[in-house]
Scaffold this motif. Structure first.
Motif, PDB file in Angstrom:
ATOM      1  N   GLU A   9       0.827  -1.205   0.000  1.00  0.00           N
ATOM      2  CA  GLU A   9       0.000   0.000   0.000  1.00  0.00           C
ATOM      3  C   GLU A   9       0.866   1.262   0.000  1.00  0.00           C
ATOM      4  O   GLU A   9       0.525   2.244  -0.667  1.00  0.00           O
ATOM      5  N   LYS A  10       1.988   1.247   0.697  1.00  0.00           N
ATOM      6  CA  LYS A  10       2.904   2.398   0.692  1.00  0.00           C
ATOM      7  C   LYS A  10       3.471   2.627  -0.707  1.00  0.00           C
ATOM      8  O   LYS A  10       3.578   3.767  -1.159  1.00  0.00           O
ATOM      9  N   SER A  11       3.816   1.549  -1.382  1.00  0.00           N
ATOM     10  CA  SER A  11       4.322   1.660  -2.744  1.00  0.00           C
ATOM     11  C   SER A  11       3.271   2.271  -3.657  1.00  0.00           C
ATOM     12  O   SER A  11       3.568   3.135  -4.488  1.00  0.00           O
ATOM     13  N   ARG A  12       2.044   1.820  -3.501  1.00  0.00           N
ATOM     14  CA  ARG A  12       0.956   2.356  -4.323  1.00  0.00           C
ATOM     15  C   ARG A  12       0.663   3.804  -3.962  1.00  0.00           C
ATOM     16  O   ARG A  12       0.368   4.618  -4.849  1.00  0.00           O
ATOM     17  N   ARG A  13       0.769   4.142  -2.701  1.00  0.00           N
ATOM     18  CA  ARG A  13       0.583   5.529  -2.270  1.00  0.00           C
ATOM     19  C   ARG A  13       1.634   6.405  -2.942  1.00  0.00           C
ATOM     20  O   ARG A  13       1.345   7.484  -3.441  1.00  0.00           O
ATOM     21  N   ASP A  14       2.870   5.929  -2.995  1.00  0.00           N
ATOM     22  CA  ASP A  14       3.939   6.679  -3.647  1.00  0.00           C
ATOM     23  C   ASP A  14       3.650   6.870  -5.138  1.00  0.00           C
ATOM     24  O   ASP A  14       3.935   7.926  -5.703  1.00  0.00           O
ATOM     25  N   LYS A  15       3.073   5.865  -5.777  1.00  0.00           N
ATOM     26  CA  LYS A  15       2.704   5.986  -7.191  1.00  0.00           C
ATOM     27  C   LYS A  15       1.582   7.005  -7.364  1.00  0.00           C
ATOM     28  O   LYS A  15       1.562   7.738  -8.360  1.00  0.00           O
ATOM     29  N   LEU A  16       0.660   7.065  -6.416  1.00  0.00           N
ATOM     30  CA  LEU A  16      -0.395   8.082  -6.471  1.00  0.00           C
ATOM     31  C   LEU A  16       0.202   9.474  -6.343  1.00  0.00           C
ATOM     32  O   LEU A  16      -0.224  10.399  -7.035  1.00  0.00           O
ATOM     33  N   VAL A  17       1.186   9.627  -5.470  1.00  0.00           N
ATOM     34  CA  VAL A  17       1.861  10.926  -5.317  1.00  0.00           C
ATOM     35  C   VAL A  17       2.502  11.335  -6.645  1.00  0.00           C
ATOM     36  O   VAL A  17       2.359  12.481  -7.091  1.00  0.00           O
ATOM     37  N   THR A  18       3.172  10.406  -7.292  1.00  0.00           N
ATOM     38  CA  THR A  18       3.796  10.688  -8.587  1.00  0.00           C
ATOM     39  C   THR A  18       2.741  11.086  -9.614  1.00  0.00           C
ATOM     40  O   THR A  18       2.948  12.022 -10.400  1.00  0.00           O
ATOM     41  N   GLU A  19       1.615  10.402  -9.611  1.00  0.00           N
ATOM     42  CA  GLU A  19       0.517  10.714 -10.539  1.00  0.00           C
ATOM     43  C   GLU A  19      -0.018  12.125 -10.284  1.00  0.00           C
ATOM     44  O   GLU A  19      -0.222  12.902 -11.215  1.00  0.00           O
ATOM     45  N   VAL A  20      -0.240  12.464  -9.029  1.00  0.00           N
ATOM     46  CA  VAL A  20      -0.758  13.794  -8.682  1.00  0.00           C
ATOM     47  C   VAL A  20       0.261  14.873  -9.052  1.00  0.00           C
ATOM     48  O   VAL A  20      -0.116  15.926  -9.591  1.00  0.00           O
ATOM     49  N   GLU A  21       1.530  14.621  -8.813  1.00  0.00           N
ATOM     50  CA  GLU A  21       2.568  15.590  -9.206  1.00  0.00           C
ATOM     51  C   GLU A  21       2.530  15.837 -10.708  1.00  0.00           C
ATOM     52  O   GLU A  21       2.626  16.984 -11.161  1.00  0.00           O
ATOM     53  N   ALA A  22       2.375  14.768 -11.493  1.00  0.00           N
ATOM     54  CA  ALA A  22       2.313  14.909 -12.952  1.00  0.00           C
ATOM     55  C   ALA A  22       1.080  15.710 -13.364  1.00  0.00           C
ATOM     56  O   ALA A  22       1.165  16.576 -14.241  1.00  0.00           O
ATOM     57  N   ILE A  23      -0.045  15.438 -12.735  1.00  0.00           N
ATOM     58  CA  ILE A  23      -1.277  16.158 -13.060  1.00  0.00           C
ATOM     59  C   ILE A  23      -1.117  17.647 -12.769  1.00  0.00           C
ATOM     60  O   ILE A  23      -1.477  18.495 -13.594  1.00  0.00           O
ATOM     61  N   VAL A  24      -0.581  17.958 -11.607  1.00  0.00           N
ATOM     62  CA  VAL A  24      -0.419  19.371 -11.239  1.00  0.00           C
ATOM     63  C   VAL A  24       0.590  20.055 -12.152  1.00  0.00           C
ATOM     64  O   VAL A  24       0.383  21.194 -12.575  1.00  0.00           O
ATOM     65  N   ASN A  25       1.660  19.364 -12.499  1.00  0.00           N
ATOM     66  CA  ASN A  25       2.645  19.948 -13.405  1.00  0.00           C
ATOM     67  C   ASN A  25       2.061  20.216 -14.783  1.00  0.00           C
ATOM     68  O   ASN A  25       2.408  21.206 -15.424  1.00  0.00           O
TER      69      ASN A  25
END
Length: 78
Positions: free
Chosen positions: A6-22
């Motif tokens: 779940e932590k790994s997947r949470r980190d992938k969600l963070v990366t996804e959100v960073e890409a969206i905001v960028n």
């Protein structure tokens, strides 16, 4: 408490959100990790009132979260 998977997947969600905001917004001052950590524990109507954290455990649930984030970027929900 999140499991290792779940932590790994949470980190992938963070990366996804960073890409969206960028791509779609102004990343200055935005803390994607804090946003995801908050979002994971909020009831989401598009998830039937469940929290995103409740979907981290399964592959299908995680795919649903990624899809939901991408739909929010496009402004579409299905």
């Amino acid at each position: 408490m999140l499991s290792g998977k779940e932590k790994s997947r949470r980190d992938k969600l963070v990366t996804e959100v960073e890409a969206i905001v960028n791509e779609s917004g102004d990343p200055h001052g935005f803390d994607a990790a804090a946003w995801v950590d908050n979002w994971l524990h909020q009831s989401v109507p598009a998830l039937g009132g469940r929290t995103p954290a409740q979907h981290l455990e399964t592959d299908d649930g995680f795919a649903l979260l990624i899809r939901l984030l991408r739909q929010s970027q496009a402004g579409t929900y299905s």
